[in-house]
Design a protein around this motif. Structure first.
Motif, PDB file in Angstrom:
ATOM      1  N   MET A 135       0.844  -1.191   0.000  1.00 28.25           N
ATOM      2  CA  MET A 135       0.000   0.000   0.000  1.00 28.25           C
ATOM      3  C   MET A 135       0.885   1.249   0.000  1.00 28.25           C
ATOM      4  O   MET A 135       1.829   1.345   0.770  1.00 28.25           O
ATOM      5  N   THR A 136       0.577   2.205  -0.860  1.00 28.92           N
ATOM      6  CA  THR A 136       1.331   3.447  -0.942  1.00 28.92           C
ATOM      7  C   THR A 136       0.836   4.415   0.123  1.00 28.92           C
ATOM      8  O   THR A 136      -0.364   4.673   0.219  1.00 28.92           O
ATOM      9  N   LYS A 137       1.767   4.925   0.908  1.00 33.90           N
ATOM     10  CA  LYS A 137       1.396   5.889   1.940  1.00 33.90           C
ATOM     11  C   LYS A 137       1.102   7.239   1.283  1.00 33.90           C
ATOM     12  O   LYS A 137       1.849   7.707   0.430  1.00 33.90           O
ATOM     13  N   THR A 138       0.002   7.863   1.717  1.00 31.23           N
ATOM     14  CA  THR A 138      -0.526   9.051   1.059  1.00 31.23           C
ATOM     15  C   THR A 138      -0.730  10.182   2.056  1.00 31.23           C
ATOM     16  O   THR A 138      -1.073   9.946   3.212  1.00 31.23           O
ATOM     17  N   ALA A 139      -0.570  11.416   1.570  1.00 33.95           N
ATOM     18  CA  ALA A 139      -0.904  12.608   2.348  1.00 33.95           C
ATOM     19  C   ALA A 139      -1.870  13.473   1.555  1.00 33.95           C
ATOM     20  O   ALA A 139      -1.704  13.658   0.346  1.00 33.95           O
ATOM     21  N   LEU A 140      -2.873  13.982   2.245  1.00 30.52           N
ATOM     22  CA  LEU A 140      -3.784  14.975   1.691  1.00 30.52           C
ATOM     23  C   LEU A 140      -3.213  16.345   2.034  1.00 30.52           C
ATOM     24  O   LEU A 140      -2.926  16.627   3.196  1.00 30.52           O
ATOM     25  N   ILE A 141      -3.042  17.192   1.038  1.00 29.99           N
ATOM     26  CA  ILE A 141      -2.543  18.547   1.259  1.00 29.99           C
ATOM     27  C   ILE A 141      -3.665  19.522   0.912  1.00 29.99           C
ATOM     28  O   ILE A 141      -4.022  19.685  -0.260  1.00 29.99           O
ATOM     29  N   ALA A 142      -4.244  20.151   1.941  1.00 29.58           N
ATOM     30  CA  ALA A 142      -5.323  21.129   1.767  1.00 29.58           C
ATOM     31  C   ALA A 142      -4.706  22.528   1.808  1.00 29.58           C
ATOM     32  O   ALA A 142      -4.233  22.975   2.845  1.00 29.58           O
ATOM     33  N   VAL A 143      -4.720  23.205   0.678  1.00 27.46           N
ATOM     34  CA  VAL A 143      -4.005  24.466   0.502  1.00 27.46           C
ATOM     35  C   VAL A 143      -4.902  25.683   0.760  1.00 27.46           C
ATOM     36  O   VAL A 143      -5.931  25.861   0.100  1.00 27.46           O
ATOM     37  N   ASP A 144      -4.513  26.490   1.729  1.00 30.04           N
ATOM     38  CA  ASP A 144      -5.070  27.832   1.966  1.00 30.04           C
ATOM     39  C   ASP A 144      -6.582  27.877   2.167  1.00 30.04           C
ATOM     40  O   ASP A 144      -7.264  28.781   1.649  1.00 30.04           O
ATOM     41  N   MET A 145      -7.100  26.984   2.947  1.00 31.02           N
ATOM     42  CA  MET A 145      -8.536  26.987   3.250  1.00 31.02           C
ATOM     43  C   MET A 145      -8.781  28.001   4.373  1.00 31.02           C
ATOM     44  O   MET A 145      -9.140  27.658   5.499  1.00 31.02           O
ATOM     45  N   GLN A 146      -8.595  29.262   4.039  1.00 27.52           N
ATOM     46  CA  GLN A 146      -8.586  30.357   5.003  1.00 27.52           C
ATOM     47  C   GLN A 146      -9.670  31.382   4.703  1.00 27.52           C
ATOM     48  O   GLN A 146     -10.178  31.476   3.585  1.00 27.52           O
ATOM     49  N   ASN A 147      -9.973  32.185   5.735  1.00 27.41           N
ATOM     50  CA  ASN A 147     -10.965  33.249   5.581  1.00 27.41           C
ATOM     51  C   ASN A 147     -10.642  34.184   4.425  1.00 27.41           C
ATOM     52  O   ASN A 147     -11.541  34.659   3.736  1.00 27.41           O
ATOM     53  N   SER A 148      -9.389  34.462   4.198  1.00 29.70           N
ATOM     54  CA  SER A 148      -8.977  35.378   3.145  1.00 29.70           C
ATOM     55  C   SER A 148      -9.619  35.028   1.808  1.00 29.70           C
ATOM     56  O   SER A 148     -10.048  35.919   1.064  1.00 29.70           O
ATOM     57  N   PHE A 149      -9.706  33.746   1.509  1.00 27.41           N
ATOM     58  CA  PHE A 149     -10.230  33.286   0.226  1.00 27.41           C
ATOM     59  C   PHE A 149     -11.685  32.833   0.292  1.00 27.41           C
ATOM     60  O   PHE A 149     -12.429  33.000  -0.676  1.00 27.41           O
ATOM     61  N   LEU A 150     -12.090  32.232   1.401  1.00 28.26           N
ATOM     62  CA  LEU A 150     -13.381  31.545   1.463  1.00 28.26           C
ATOM     63  C   LEU A 150     -14.500  32.332   2.131  1.00 28.26           C
ATOM     64  O   LEU A 150     -15.676  32.072   1.869  1.00 28.26           O
ATOM     65  N   HIS A 151     -14.173  33.261   3.010  1.00 25.56           N
ATOM     66  CA  HIS A 151     -15.204  34.047   3.701  1.00 25.56           C
ATOM     67  C   HIS A 151     -15.603  35.232   2.823  1.00 25.56           C
ATOM     68  O   HIS A 151     -14.732  35.889   2.252  1.00 25.56           O
ATOM     69  N   PRO A 152     -16.902  35.521   2.720  1.00 27.61           N
ATOM     70  CA  PRO A 152     -17.329  36.655   1.887  1.00 27.61           C
ATOM     71  C   PRO A 152     -16.663  37.987   2.263  1.00 27.61           C
ATOM     72  O   PRO A 152     -16.551  38.868   1.415  1.00 27.61           O
ATOM     73  N   ASP A 153     -16.218  38.126   3.498  1.00 25.47           N
ATOM     74  CA  ASP A 153     -15.519  39.348   3.914  1.00 25.47           C
ATOM     75  C   ASP A 153     -14.010  39.236   3.764  1.00 25.47           C
ATOM     76  O   ASP A 153     -13.278  40.147   4.158  1.00 25.47           O
ATOM     77  N   GLY A 154     -13.527  38.139   3.223  1.00 27.33           N
ATOM     78  CA  GLY A 154     -12.091  37.929   3.067  1.00 27.33           C
ATOM     79  C   GLY A 154     -11.476  38.852   2.035  1.00 27.33           C
ATOM     80  O   GLY A 154     -12.097  39.185   1.025  1.00 27.33           O
ATOM     81  N   GLU A 155     -10.246  39.228   2.276  1.00 28.44           N
ATOM     82  CA  GLU A 155      -9.564  40.189   1.402  1.00 28.44           C
ATOM     83  C   GLU A 155      -9.270  39.635   0.008  1.00 28.44           C
ATOM     84  O   GLU A 155      -9.092  40.409  -0.934  1.00 28.44           O
ATOM     85  N   ASN A 156      -9.225  38.313  -0.133  1.00 26.62           N
ATOM     86  CA  ASN A 156      -8.971  37.691  -1.432  1.00 26.62           C
ATOM     87  C   ASN A 156     -10.140  36.814  -1.891  1.00 26.62           C
ATOM     88  O   ASN A 156      -9.973  35.953  -2.755  1.00 26.62           O
ATOM     89  N   PHE A 157     -11.315  37.060  -1.325  1.00 20.08           N
ATOM     90  CA  PHE A 157     -12.502  36.275  -1.671  1.00 20.08           C
ATOM     91  C   PHE A 157     -12.833  36.462  -3.149  1.00 20.08           C
ATOM     92  O   PHE A 157     -12.701  37.547  -3.710  1.00 20.08           O
ATOM     93  N   TYR A 158     -13.257  35.374  -3.779  1.00 27.85           N
ATOM     94  CA  TYR A 158     -13.791  35.443  -5.143  1.00 27.85           C
ATOM     95  C   TYR A 158     -15.018  34.532  -5.186  1.00 27.85           C
ATOM     96  O   TYR A 158     -15.101  33.540  -4.451  1.00 27.85           O
ATOM     97  N   PRO A 159     -16.006  34.870  -5.988  1.00 21.47           N
ATOM     98  CA  PRO A 159     -17.316  34.225  -5.902  1.00 21.47           C
ATOM     99  C   PRO A 159     -17.340  32.709  -6.000  1.00 21.47           C
ATOM    100  O   PRO A 159     -18.180  32.073  -5.360  1.00 21.47           O
ATOM    101  N   VAL A 160     -16.457  32.084  -6.788  1.00 22.13           N
ATOM    102  CA  VAL A 160     -16.511  30.628  -6.907  1.00 22.13           C
ATOM    103  C   VAL A 160     -15.672  29.910  -5.845  1.00 22.13           C
ATOM    104  O   VAL A 160     -15.737  28.688  -5.733  1.00 22.13           O
ATOM    105  N   ALA A 161     -14.915  30.647  -5.067  1.00 25.60           N
ATOM    106  CA  ALA A 161     -14.058  30.011  -4.051  1.00 25.60           C
ATOM    107  C   ALA A 161     -14.826  29.047  -3.138  1.00 25.60           C
ATOM    108  O   ALA A 161     -14.365  27.928  -2.895  1.00 25.60           O
TER     109      ALA A 161
END
Length: 185
Positions: free
Chosen positions: A1-27
């Protein structure tokens, strides 16, 4: 079995919260697919890597000539979006980055190699910037790269599509959600 890692990149308010400084509608469209991947990794045997972009207030940062000041440590935008980031699960770590790639000038490659990881599954924001840079550096560090198409996006659709095409052609594989879940089992 190949050992695997999930890398979740930048799941932060900046991108995902409507008030985030880098928010975009499809985020927010990545929220549920990334949550599903985290659940699959938690139920399986994969390591979960939560990556966050954080910068120091009042100090020079090489990204600033290219990007406005963003994700200042301790601020709202630098915090993980609700339900993301380390939650006290087994097999999860936090990597803080100051550049696009989760591998550049961090301990990520060292840590994954120490754990015997051979394959990474990458998700998060933004496809053409941080996701692509992370995928490229994962490949350069010898990991089998899998980017989850439905669990990444960007505010530049043409660049996102081109990035996924290049990743699939030169760096690794672009996979669907079910394939990614199977890789995390």
């Amino acid at each position: 079995m190949t050992k695997t890692a999930l890398i979740a990149v930048d799941m932060q308010n900046s991108f995902l919260h409507p008030d985030g400084e880098n928010f975009y509608p499809v985020a927010p469209e990545v929220i549920e697919p990334v949550r599903a991947l985290i659940r699959a990794a938690e139920e399986g045997s994969a390591i979960i890597v939560h990556v966050c972009d954080r910068h120091r207030e009042g100090f020079a940062d090489f990204e600033q000539p290219r990007l406005p000041v963003h994700c200042i440590s301790g601020g709202f935008n630098a915090e993980f979006f609700e339900g993301f980031g380390p939650q006290g699960r087994a097999r999860e770590i936090l990597i803080t980055k100051r550049r696009y790639s989760a591998f550049f000038a961090t301990e990520l490659a060292l840590f994954l190699n120490e754990q015997g990881v051979k394959r990474v599954v990458i998700c998060g924001v933004k496809t053409n910037v941080c996701v692509r840079a992370t995928a490229t550096d994962a490949f350069a560090n010898g990991f089998a790269v899998n980017v989850v198409g439905p669990a990444v996006n960007t505010n530049r659709p043409k660049l996102g599509e081109a990035s996924l095409e290049d990743i699939d052609r030169y760096i690794g594989k672009v996979v669907d959600l079910e394939t990614a879940k199977d890789l995390l089992a």
